[in-house]
Design a protein around this motif. Structure first.
Motif, PDB file in Angstrom:
ATOM      1  N   VAL A 171       1.234   7.210  -7.057  1.00 46.19           N
ATOM      2  CA  VAL A 171       1.530   6.653  -5.731  1.00 46.19           C
ATOM      3  C   VAL A 171       1.204   5.161  -5.667  1.00 46.19           C
ATOM      4  O   VAL A 171       1.731   4.441  -4.808  1.00 46.19           O
ATOM      5  N   TYR A 172       0.356   4.694  -6.587  1.00 43.64           N
ATOM      6  CA  TYR A 172      -0.015   3.266  -6.592  1.00 43.64           C
ATOM      7  C   TYR A 172       1.210   2.364  -6.577  1.00 43.64           C
ATOM      8  O   TYR A 172       1.319   1.464  -5.713  1.00 43.64           O
ATOM      9  N   TYR A 226      -1.105  -2.106  -2.348  1.00 45.36           N
ATOM     10  CA  TYR A 226      -1.566  -3.103  -1.370  1.00 45.36           C
ATOM     11  C   TYR A 226      -2.962  -2.752  -0.844  1.00 45.36           C
ATOM     12  O   TYR A 226      -3.803  -3.633  -0.657  1.00 45.36           O
ATOM     13  N   ILE A 227      -3.175  -1.470  -0.601  1.00 48.20           N
ATOM     14  CA  ILE A 227      -4.488  -1.040  -0.093  1.00 48.20           C
ATOM     15  C   ILE A 227      -5.540  -1.111  -1.188  1.00 48.20           C
ATOM     16  O   ILE A 227      -6.644  -1.616  -0.978  1.00 48.20           O
ATOM     17  N   VAL A 228      -5.204  -0.602  -2.370  1.00 44.59           N
ATOM     18  CA  VAL A 228      -6.163  -0.581  -3.484  1.00 44.59           C
ATOM     19  C   VAL A 228      -6.560  -1.990  -3.881  1.00 44.59           C
ATOM     20  O   VAL A 228      -7.747  -2.288  -4.065  1.00 44.59           O
ATOM     21  N   PRO A 282      -9.270  -4.963  -7.057  1.00 39.16           N
ATOM     22  CA  PRO A 282      -8.182  -5.294  -7.976  1.00 39.16           C
ATOM     23  C   PRO A 282      -8.499  -4.832  -9.396  1.00 39.16           C
ATOM     24  O   PRO A 282      -9.660  -4.591  -9.734  1.00 39.16           O
ATOM     25  N   LYS A 283      -7.458  -4.745 -10.200  1.00 37.65           N
ATOM     26  CA  LYS A 283      -7.628  -4.196 -11.544  1.00 37.65           C
ATOM     27  C   LYS A 283      -8.222  -5.210 -12.526  1.00 37.65           C
ATOM     28  O   LYS A 283      -8.970  -4.848 -13.429  1.00 37.65           O
ATOM     29  N   ASP A 284      -7.905  -6.481 -12.362  1.00 40.52           N
ATOM     30  CA  ASP A 284      -8.224  -7.471 -13.395  1.00 40.52           C
ATOM     31  C   ASP A 284      -9.555  -8.183 -13.202  1.00 40.52           C
ATOM     32  O   ASP A 284     -10.035  -8.838 -14.123  1.00 40.52           O
ATOM     33  N   GLU A 285     -10.157  -8.094 -12.026  1.00 38.70           N
ATOM     34  CA  GLU A 285     -11.409  -8.801 -11.791  1.00 38.70           C
ATOM     35  C   GLU A 285     -12.202  -8.106 -10.685  1.00 38.70           C
ATOM     36  O   GLU A 285     -11.649  -7.388  -9.856  1.00 38.70           O
TER      37      GLU A 285
END
Length: 449
Positions: free
Chosen positions: A386-387, A393-395, A400-403
């Motif tokens: 679902v991402y 946008y919510i996650v 965030p994934k990178d930092e």
């Protein structure tokens, strides 16, 4: 031979004289003990205690440690005043709703002192406030009856505190002279219970900061020492509420320090030991996430968002409604922590295969800051991700994934000792924030509320 006999008599006479002189000296030093016969001495001791009991304007706060079924004893608190024959118990928040005494303000009953291997205080005639918890019949199951007779041990030098223990249960008994009326005392005690007995706090002593907790229903204070498992009860200490603090009926002993009485700080942010050896402080804000195994309180929704956060959620709603997973399918969103540094962002918790999990990494920056980063993983029973459909946008606004994204942990309400509605504020963007509304999941049926 006659000379030896005379010398022997002289020696005996000298020994006798010394013995008499010694006995006379002992009698002079301890005439307070041995000049009075035991019966009169006992009467004098009891009269002295009666003088202390009666020497007060407002009465006494009486604390008894009472047995419970299968756990640490709990403290019962009474406001009582004594005259020469009677004890008058005043209604308190703990006794006002007991059977047969609801609405009654005072109950007068007889008390007495007697000698039984020391001085014993006995509440003789039935008192509906006091004896309800000290009924020696089989009214209570599992032998939970409290004491109604107390062995008096001593009173303080300034005569404002009396110490003893229950005659049968041997649990602590303390009386502290009231500085205000019984009504004002009760209001002050109730305020402490309501506002300054946090379920989460820390005990600071000897340079150590230890997790702690008030169990105000039982009047117990719990501390987890260094080797204690946070998943189980720590060390428990019974306490009573004072007008401006707490009195530990069971003193805390830690690394050579003994803590008995603590007063509320002037800024209401905790307690200070009267001897400056320890303090109770609010639980560090970051610990609500890094050291709590929470699953039932960190819920939030659209009405709990900052302006920039709402903008990201609006993008998510628009994108989801154009996908196979519609926005109105989202009922709950929460942060679930495991108490040992693990944390998950979860959508639709308790919805079985409909749960969507985003495992996060978490760092404790300091007492007021945490940092979050998404691991890149998503799990659910839906059979698809679902991402990329819009939850990104919510996650990303949270982790965030990178930092790592650093958040300051604040609160929307409550007191310094008991914060409520914790808020996470993005340090890089103060308009990106969200707070956990009190009992959110009970009052809302959609994250878009």
């Amino acid at each position: 031979m006659k000379t030896r006999y005379i010398k022997h008599l002289a020696m005996v006479a000298l020994v006798c004289c010394n013995a008499v002189a010694t006995l006379t000296g002992c009698q002079m030093k301890e005439d307070d003990l041995f000049d009075v016969d035991p019966a009169n001495r006992a009467d004098a001791w009891m009269a002295d205690y009666r003088r202390v009991f009666n020497n007060n304007e407002y009465g006494w706060a009486l604390y008894t440690d009472n047995p419970t079924s299968g756990r640490h004893p709990s403290v019962k608190t009474y406001a009582v005043q004594f005259d020469q024959c009677y004890s008058t118990f005043f209604r308190t928040s703990g006794t006002g709703n007991l059977p047969a005494v609801a609405g009654i303000d005072t109950i007068k009953s007889m008390y007495s002192f007697k000698m039984d291997n020391g001085i014993v205080l006995s509440f003789d005639t039935y008192n509906g406030f006091f004896h309800y918890f000290a009924d020696q019949s089989q009214y209570f199951s599992q032998d939970m009856q409290g004491d109604f007779e107390f062995c008096l041990e001593r009173y303080s030098e300034n005569e404002d505190t009396i110490f003893g223990h229950g005659k049968t249960k041997l649990l602590p008994f303390v009386m502290i002279k009231l500085p205000v009326t019984a009504k004002d005392y009760q209001e002050a005690c109730d305020s402490i219970k309501s506002n300054y007995a946090p379920y989460n706090c820390s005990f600071v002593c000897a340079g150590d900061t230890l997790p702690a907790r008030f169990l105000s229903g039982y009047q117990n204070f719990m501390i987890w020492m260094d080797d204690d498992d946070l998943n189980y009860d720590g060390h428990l200490y019974s306490y009573g509420n004072l007008v401006g603090g707490i009195y530990l009926i069971e003193p805390i002993e830690y690394k050579g320090h003994i803590i008995k009485e603590m007063h509320i700080k002037s800024d209401k942010s905790g307690y200070d030991d009267v001897n400056g050896q320890a303090e109770i402080i609010p639980k560090p804000m970051a610990h609500y996430f890094t050291k709590d195994a929470e699953y039932d309180s960190h819920f939030w929704g659209y009405s709990c968002l900052g302006p920039d956060t709402k903008s990201e959620w609006d993008k998510a709603r628009t994108a989801l409604n154009k996908s196979r997973y519609k926005a109105n399918s989202l009922v709950y969103v929460c942060l679930k922590t495991d108490g040992v540094g693990g944390i998950d962002l979860i959508f639709n918790m308790w919805y079985g295969s409909g749960e969507i999990h985003f495992p996060l990494e978490m760092q404790e920056i300091d007492n007021d800051h945490i940092a979050l980063k998404w691991t890149g993983k998503e799990t659910s029973g839906l059979g698809y991700k679902v991402y990329p459909l819009g939850l990104n946008y919510i996650v990303d606004a949270i982790a965030p994934k990178d930092e790592f994204k650093t958040f300051r942990v604040s609160c929307q309400g409550g007191s310094k000792m008991s914060p409520s509605e914790l808020t996470l504020i993005d340090e890089s963007n103060p308009d990106n924030w969200f707070f956990f509304g009190t009992n959110w999941r009970y009052y809302h049926q959609s994250i878009w509320d």
